[in-house]
Scaffold this active site. Structure first.
Site, mmCIF file in Angstrom:
data_model
loop_
_atom_site.group_PDB
_atom_site.id
_atom_site.type_symbol
_atom_site.label_atom_id
_atom_site.label_comp_id
_atom_site.label_asym_id
_atom_site.label_seq_id
_atom_site.Cartn_x
_atom_site.Cartn_y
_atom_site.Cartn_z
ATOM 1 N N HIS A 151 0.825 -1.209 0.000
ATOM 2 C CA HIS A 151 0.000 0.000 0.000
ATOM 3 C C HIS A 151 0.858 1.258 0.000
ATOM 4 O O HIS A 151 0.534 2.247 -0.650
ATOM 5 C CB HIS A 151 -0.928 -0.001 1.211
ATOM 6 N N CYS B 168 -3.626 1.327 -20.048
ATOM 7 C CA CYS B 168 -3.355 2.134 -18.857
ATOM 8 C C CYS B 168 -2.391 1.488 -17.857
ATOM 9 O O CYS B 168 -2.293 1.927 -16.728
ATOM 10 C CB CYS B 168 -4.660 2.504 -18.149
HETATM 11 C C1 PEP Z 1 -3.030 -2.775 -14.511
HETATM 12 O O1 PEP Z 1 -3.180 -3.898 -14.032
HETATM 13 O O2 PEP Z 1 -2.339 -2.548 -15.515
HETATM 14 C C2 PEP Z 1 -3.692 -1.613 -13.918
HETATM 15 C C3 PEP Z 1 -3.673 -0.442 -14.495
HETATM 16 O O3 PEP Z 1 -4.275 -1.784 -12.713
HETATM 17 P P1 PEP Z 1 -3.451 -1.917 -11.337
HETATM 18 O O4 PEP Z 1 -2.015 -1.646 -11.638
HETATM 19 O O5 PEP Z 1 -4.062 -0.951 -10.415
HETATM 20 O O6 PEP Z 1 -3.720 -3.351 -11.004
#
Ligand code: PEP
Ligand code: MG
Length: 748
Positions: free
Chosen positions: A363, A676
């Site tokens: 976290h 993303c």
């Molecule tokens: C990912 O898995 O690429 C994503 C953007 O989500 P997180 O990193 O929050 O799991």
């Protein structure tokens, strides 16, 4: 324990203290001490070995061995019996030293005359400082009582070493916490920072290791332990404790009530130690054991004991977290670990963060990333080395920390920071220009966010919107489940700050590594593939519905974009989407305004979704590739496991081919597609993604500039051709050819 030895060792400690109280040179003090100890223990030899550097011990004073060997005889950690004591942190007691395994003969000392050997570590809470040795001619095993007595003396020597009592120019013993030290850890968040150490939990300084009146000290320790027990009971009585927290506190309570612990400390006090020094002696022993214990569970328990000792020391010394020290300018937070809420409290005033523990998915790392603060994790022992105010350089790119750096290192580092700042200036000049490549294709660059604090970056970074708003951060930093009204207010502020730009709110992505403090943790064998993200939302829709209501209320009639994490199949998306529509309907029937435009999308984070029926792509208003998760599942390489997480290249042609398949599927149905994951913010990776057809990328705000600058320099058709060439040549990754091609493109 016989009374006689108790008072003997008290007498010795008192003589020690008196010797140290007289102003004098470090070397003279050491000489006097060896004399005192040999005299009091009835041995012919007493020697003190101190660390010259982290690997080398040096004979610094002796009574009985050849004086000419002082500051000449050296050994490596682990070498000989002295080195063994230092390495293991455990005493060595033998009646026949020369026949002991690992014995190293040092002719210059004349020690061949001595048969018995007793060595104990001079250590202070995990910090190895040296070794104290007594030797005698007669072959005899030292008694438990003698070992114990020497251990107590070593404890006082440790405190004195720490306080710099033996430091002096002429004997070359440099003060502790003065030398430059480099730590090689892991990268938690990229970026470079120069600043001064700010310890999250400052070291407790003990200035009075020897006490005159054992009875007063015993009263003090009993009172402090009593207070400690009450404080743990209070913690245990608190609401909102999950099973794991309860278990940890139960273990604390067990230790705090352990008679053995208190008894050992009381015995140390009877030997002449102050209450504080007795606690520290126990703590040092626990730390030394911790290093030896291979069993993870036992290590955890010893670490509980360590934590408990810290609490007890704070009670005894009154040195709470607030020591009155002032936070330096450009603070770099140094801690064993830190919770997300505490880190957020420090906020952006921190220049960097260095943790002894932590993981990329912890976290704290998530918050550091959201705040864009360089973070180095797994910097072992840094809390033992660093003092408040020490100069420190944090290289979040390499996962390296320089504590009290040499000027040359600092200068090179500053050059690097200056270059980065220079580049940032260049990027700022591109802020209002589009990310249009030479071929005319424009890539829409968005930013990832998760805290209100991120939103000012939206304007500064030149991003077109927020492509990923990680809503779980708001849940992680609280000690209880947030209320709908709180969330609605927060989301409304996010939309206000975005000033009409699109914000893709991702619904709660918890489970796996992100466990909410107030939710019952699941005991899962493989949490990354477990009950997480939308799976939790669909199975227990209460929180999901509350969050959707908050989002709809926050929109107050404005457009709203919602996306669901870890959708693995069409039906999951259908169900999730139905929840949104139901809540919109409900809000409307309550007479509340509903969004005038609603986009509901899915994050493609599991390979299965790439092969979903066409109906899924038709139903989704958009698809956003969560590359971090997708990559870990594609390569079956845990994104948090240091052993494998960098093993596979994003530009691996198998992965790029797979991504191309996703681009094609979205193109068939005209479904808007974005990417993303972290890779979208790495310029070369971003270029490859754009070349294979991604038209929207979402990244950390600081990456928008560098990615835009690179895209504007190139023709994406040419980049695509390079990738094709790599494929035709049978390359594993497109990276080498792409880097070579980029190098030939000339300066940007
Ligand atoms: C990912 O898995 O690429 C994503 C953007 O989500 P997180 O990193 O929050 O799991
Ligand atoms: Mg993800």
């Amino acid at each position: 324990m016989p009374d006689r030895s108790e008072s003997d060792s008290r007498k010795l400690l008192r003589r020690l203290r008196d010797t140290l109280a007289v102003p004098g040179k470090g070397q003279d003090r050491l000489d006097q001490i060896t004399h005192l100890i040999a005299d009091s223990m009835g041995t012919e030899v007493c020697s003190i070995y101190l660390f010259r550097d982290s690997e080398t011990l040096e004979l610094c004073a002796t009574q009985g061995l050849n004086k000419s060997a002082v500051h000449k005889t050296r050994m490596k950690l682990g070498e000989g019996l002295v080195g063994r004591v230092a390495r293991t942190g455990m005493p060595v007691n033998t009646a026949d030293a020369p026949s002991e395994k690992g014995f190293r003969y040092m002719p210059e000392t004349g020690e061949e005359l001595y048969s018995s050997f007793l060595g104990v570590p001079i250590q202070r809470v995990g910090e190895k400082l040296g070794v104290l040795v007594v030797q005698s001619r007669t072959a005899r095993q030292f008694s438990e009582d003698e070992i114990y007595a020497l251990d107590v003396v070593a404890m006082v020597l440790a405190e004195m070493t720490e306080l710099g009592a033996f430091t002096s120019e002429e004997n070359g013993i440099r003060a502790l916490h003065k030398q430059p030290v480099m730590f090689r850890g892991g990268s938690g968040q990229e970026g470079a920072a120069e600043g001064r150490v700010w310890l999250h939990e400052p070291r407790v300084v003990i200035t009075n290791p020897v006490a005159d009146d054992p009875l007063t000290e015993i009263e003090r320790i009993r009172a402090a332990v009593g207070e400690l027990r009450v404080s743990i009971d209070d913690l245990l009585a608190a609401e909102h404790l999950d099973k794991e927290q309860k278990q940890v506190l139960e273990a604390y309570r067990m230790f705090a009530h352990s008679r053995g612990w208190l008894r050992r400390m009381e015995e140390d006090i009877m030997r002449g130690l102050s209450a504080e020094a007795a606690v520290e002696k126990e703590q040092s022993a626990a730390r030394a054991r911790m290093e030896q214990v291979p069993d993870a569970y036992l290590r955890e328990r010893l670490s509980d004991l360590d934590d408990l000792s810290n609490r007890l020391l704070r009670i005894l010394t009154g040195q709470g977290k607030d020591t009155g020290a002032e936070m330096p300018d450009n603070p770099v937070l140094v801690a064993r670990n830190i919770g997300p809420a505490e880190l957020l409290d420090y906020g952006r005033k921190l220049k960097g963060v260095v943790l002894e523990e932590g993981s990329v998915g912890s976290h704290a790392a998530i918050v550091a990333r959201a705040l864009a603060i360089p973070l180095v994790i797994n910097a072992e022992r840094i809390t033992t080395e660093a003092l408040n105010g020490d100069p420190i350089l944090v290289d979040g790119d390499q996962g390296v920390v320089h504590l009290r750096p040499e000027e040359t290192v600092a200068r090179a580092f500053r050059d690097k920071i200056a270059m980065q700042a220079e580049a940032q200036k260049r990027y700022a000049s591109l802020r209002n220009l589009p990310a249009t490549a030479l071929c005319g294709t424009t890539i829409s660059l968005h930013m990832n966010a998760g805290l209100m604090a991120d939103l000012p970056s939206l304007e500064g970074s030149g991003a077109d919107g927020v492509g990923l708003f990680r809503t779980e951060l708001q849940f992680l930093i609280r000690s209880r489940m947030p209320q709908r009204a709180e969330l609605a207010a927060l989301y409304a502020r996010v939309m206000d700050a975005a000033k009409g730009k699109r914000v893709a709110f991702r619904t709660l992505d918890i489970g796996s590594d992100k466990v909410l403090p107030y939710m019952k943790p699941q005991d899962e064998p493989n949490p990354a593939m477990g009950w997480r993200a939308v799976r939790v939302g669909l199975d227990k829709p209460g929180v999901l519905r509350m969050q959707l209501q908050a989002l709809i209320r926050a929109a107050k009639g404005r457009p709203l974009t919602i996306m669901f994490p870890l959708i693995s199949e069409h039906s999951e998306f259908q169900q999730a989407r139905a929840h949104v529509l139901r809540e919109v309907h409900r809000e409307r029937s309550l007479g509340h305004p509903v969004p005038d435009r609603l986009e509901i999308g899915a994050m493609l984070e599991t390979p299965s979704l790439a092969f979903a029926p066409r109906a899924f792509f038709e139903l989704a208003d958009f698809v956003s590739v969560g590359g971090n998760d997708l990559k870990q599942f594609f390569f079956a390489a845990d994104r948090e496991n240091e052993l494998v997480r960098r093993r596979y290249d994003t530009l691996n042609l198998s992965f790029l081919t797979f991504l191309e398949g996703i681009v094609a599927r979205c193109a068939e149905t005209g479904t808007p597609l974005s990417f993303c994951g972290e890779d979208a913010g790495r310029p070369v990776e971003a270029l490859a993604l754009a070349a294979i057809g991604f038209r929207t990328l979402s990244m950390r705000p600081a990456s928008v500039g560098p990615v835009k600058a690179l895209i504007r320099r190139v023709n994406l058709a040419e980049v695509r051709a390079v990738i094709e060439r790599a494929r035709t040549e049978g390359a594993e990754s497109a990276r080498p050819l792409l880097m070579e091609w980029l190098a030939n493109q000339g300066p940007g």
